[in-house]
Design a protein around this motif. Structure first.
Motif, PDB file in Angstrom:
ATOM      1  N   LYS B  38     -27.455  -4.234   6.955  1.00 49.33           N
ATOM      2  CA  LYS B  38     -27.903  -5.612   7.119  1.00 49.33           C
ATOM      3  C   LYS B  38     -27.928  -5.936   8.602  1.00 49.33           C
ATOM      4  CE  LYS B  38     -25.850 -10.206   6.355  1.00 49.33           C
ATOM      5  NZ  LYS B  38     -24.690 -10.914   5.734  1.00 49.33           N
ATOM      6  N   GLN B  39     -29.016  -6.542   9.055  1.00 49.90           N
ATOM      7  CA  GLN B  39     -29.110  -6.960  10.462  1.00 49.90           C
ATOM      8  C   GLN B  39     -29.520  -8.422  10.517  1.00 49.90           C
ATOM      9  OE1 GLN B  39     -32.058  -4.978  12.995  1.00 49.90           O
ATOM     10  NE2 GLN B  39     -30.562  -4.910  14.654  1.00 49.90           N
ATOM     11  N   PRO B  40     -28.545  -9.322  10.670  1.00 45.82           N
ATOM     12  CA  PRO B  40     -28.880 -10.749  10.773  1.00 45.82           C
ATOM     13  C   PRO B  40     -29.660 -11.012  12.053  1.00 45.82           C
ATOM     14  CG  PRO B  40     -26.540 -10.417  10.274  1.00 45.82           C
ATOM     15  CD  PRO B  40     -27.101  -9.082  10.664  1.00 45.82           C
ATOM     16  N   PRO B  41     -30.357 -12.131  12.129  1.00 41.77           N
ATOM     17  CA  PRO B  41     -31.142 -12.449  13.333  1.00 41.77           C
ATOM     18  C   PRO B  41     -30.266 -12.433  14.587  1.00 41.77           C
ATOM     19  CG  PRO B  41     -31.665 -13.972  11.561  1.00 41.77           C
ATOM     20  CD  PRO B  41     -30.513 -13.148  11.085  1.00 41.77           C
ATOM     21  N   ARG B  43     -28.209 -10.423  15.672  1.00 38.73           N
ATOM     22  CA  ARG B  43     -26.830  -9.973  15.504  1.00 38.73           C
ATOM     23  C   ARG B  43     -26.809  -8.494  15.140  1.00 38.73           C
ATOM     24  NH1 ARG B  43     -23.270 -14.043  12.091  1.00 38.73           N
ATOM     25  NH2 ARG B  43     -21.677 -12.710  12.984  1.00 38.73           N
ATOM     26  N   ASP B  86     -26.526 -14.441   3.926  1.00 38.49           N
ATOM     27  CA  ASP B  86     -27.169 -13.174   3.564  1.00 38.49           C
ATOM     28  C   ASP B  86     -28.554 -13.054   4.190  1.00 38.49           C
ATOM     29  OD1 ASP B  86     -25.842 -13.368   0.171  1.00 38.49           O
ATOM     30  OD2 ASP B  86     -24.959 -12.500   1.991  1.00 38.49           O
ATOM     31  N   THR B  87     -29.040 -14.121   4.792  1.00 38.57           N
ATOM     32  CA  THR B  87     -30.339 -14.077   5.467  1.00 38.57           C
ATOM     33  C   THR B  87     -30.289 -13.035   6.573  1.00 38.57           C
ATOM     34  OG1 THR B  87     -30.924 -16.355   4.960  1.00 38.57           O
ATOM     35  CG2 THR B  87     -31.925 -15.377   6.923  1.00 38.57           C
ATOM     36  N   ALA B  88     -31.160 -12.045   6.472  1.00 38.22           N
ATOM     37  CA  ALA B  88     -31.119 -10.926   7.414  1.00 38.22           C
ATOM     38  C   ALA B  88     -32.249  -9.959   7.109  1.00 38.22           C
ATOM     39  CB  ALA B  88     -29.785 -10.168   7.307  1.00 38.22           C
ATOM     40  N   TYR B  90     -32.840  -6.221   5.977  1.00 37.36           N
ATOM     41  CA  TYR B  90     -32.075  -5.197   5.275  1.00 37.36           C
ATOM     42  C   TYR B  90     -32.805  -3.856   5.389  1.00 37.36           C
ATOM     43  CZ  TYR B  90     -29.013  -8.718   3.344  1.00 37.36           C
ATOM     44  OH  TYR B  90     -28.083  -9.736   3.219  1.00 37.36           O
ATOM     45  N   LYS B 111     -37.193  -8.228   5.081  1.00 38.71           N
ATOM     46  CA  LYS B 111     -36.664  -9.474   5.646  1.00 38.71           C
ATOM     47  C   LYS B 111     -36.346 -10.424   4.509  1.00 38.71           C
ATOM     48  CE  LYS B 111     -37.719 -13.023   9.078  1.00 38.71           C
ATOM     49  NZ  LYS B 111     -38.751 -13.530  10.033  1.00 38.71           N
TER      50      LYS B 111
END
Lengths: 112, 116
Positions: B38-41, B43, B86-88, B90, B111
């Motif tokens: 997972k890669q959040p905005p 981050r 969980d917005t990210a 994947y 996304k």
């Protein structure tokens, strides 16, 4: 907490001016990786160190070099950055190659 | 050569609902690992879940679970009780066990937007 640290978080360099990005880890992992990630794309592996052994990906430009002076630290050197090298650079570590990789927060490189 | 395909560039889900992200892969190897990251905005990339190919049991981590179908080479991620955090992006990834190569083979990512 054990972690992967990257410095600086943001780096601005001029076209053609050498730049070095650093990565350190407190996980005591024997493998360290450098990835390049451009906007809205998956990370692309540049190279990795398995212990002291350097493994370069076939399509990594010669402009990119790396050093690993000890287990904890790894550096990415870009000898003559071009505009196309602007990207996020991610460092990751793992215990042996097949294991999951733990990523640092990345360094966002801007080339002016 | 190994490939990973994520066929859903973008997805959205309402908070508290369940969403499934698809991933298929191709490899001739028998021993490998599969991962969801997972890669959040703005981050860092975080490991969500890992599956060893030799294990038949699907991996589970709290609200995250996978449906691993080895014969079909499918590895979907189910997120239950979706949360705003969980917005990210994947990424599904494959790593062959053994050999000297270091690369995770990543899919292009999905996304995910969780809406309140």
């Amino acid at each position: 907490d054990a972690m992967v640290i990257q410095n600086p978080r943001y780096q601005v360099t001029q076209f053609g001016k050498p730049v070095t990005l650093s990565c350190s880890q407190t996980l005591n992992h024997n493998v360290m990786y450098w990835y390049q990630q451009k906007s809205s794309q998956a990370p692309k592996l540049l190279f990795h160190y398995y212990d002291k052994d350097f493994n370069n990906e076939a399509d990594t430009p010669d402009n990119f070099q790396s050093r690993r002076p000890n287990t904890s630290f790894c550096f990415l050197d870009i000898r003559s950055p071009g505009l196309g090298d602007a990207a996020m650079y991610l460092c990751a570590t793992s215990r042996d190659r097949p294991r999951e990789q733990y990523f640092g927060p990345g360094t966002r490189l801007t080339v002016t | 050569a190994q490939t990973v395909t994520q066929s859903q560039p973008e997805m959205s889900v309402q908070e508290a609902e369940t969403v499934t992200l698809s991933c298929t892969y191709d490899t001739s190897e028998n021993n490998y690992y599969l991962f969801w990251y997972k890669q959040p905005p703005s981050r860092q990339m975080i490991l969500v879940i890992r599956q060893e190919a030799y294990k038949q049991q699907n991996a589970t981590e709290n609200r995250f679970s996978v449906n691993f179908q080895k014969a079909a080479k499918s590895f979907s991620l189910k997120i239950s009780d979706s949360q705003l955090g969980d917005t990210a992006m994947y990424f599904c990834a494959l790593r062959i066990y053994g050999g000297s190569q270091g690369n995770l083979i990543f899919g292009k990512g999905t996304k995910l937007s969780v809406k309140p």
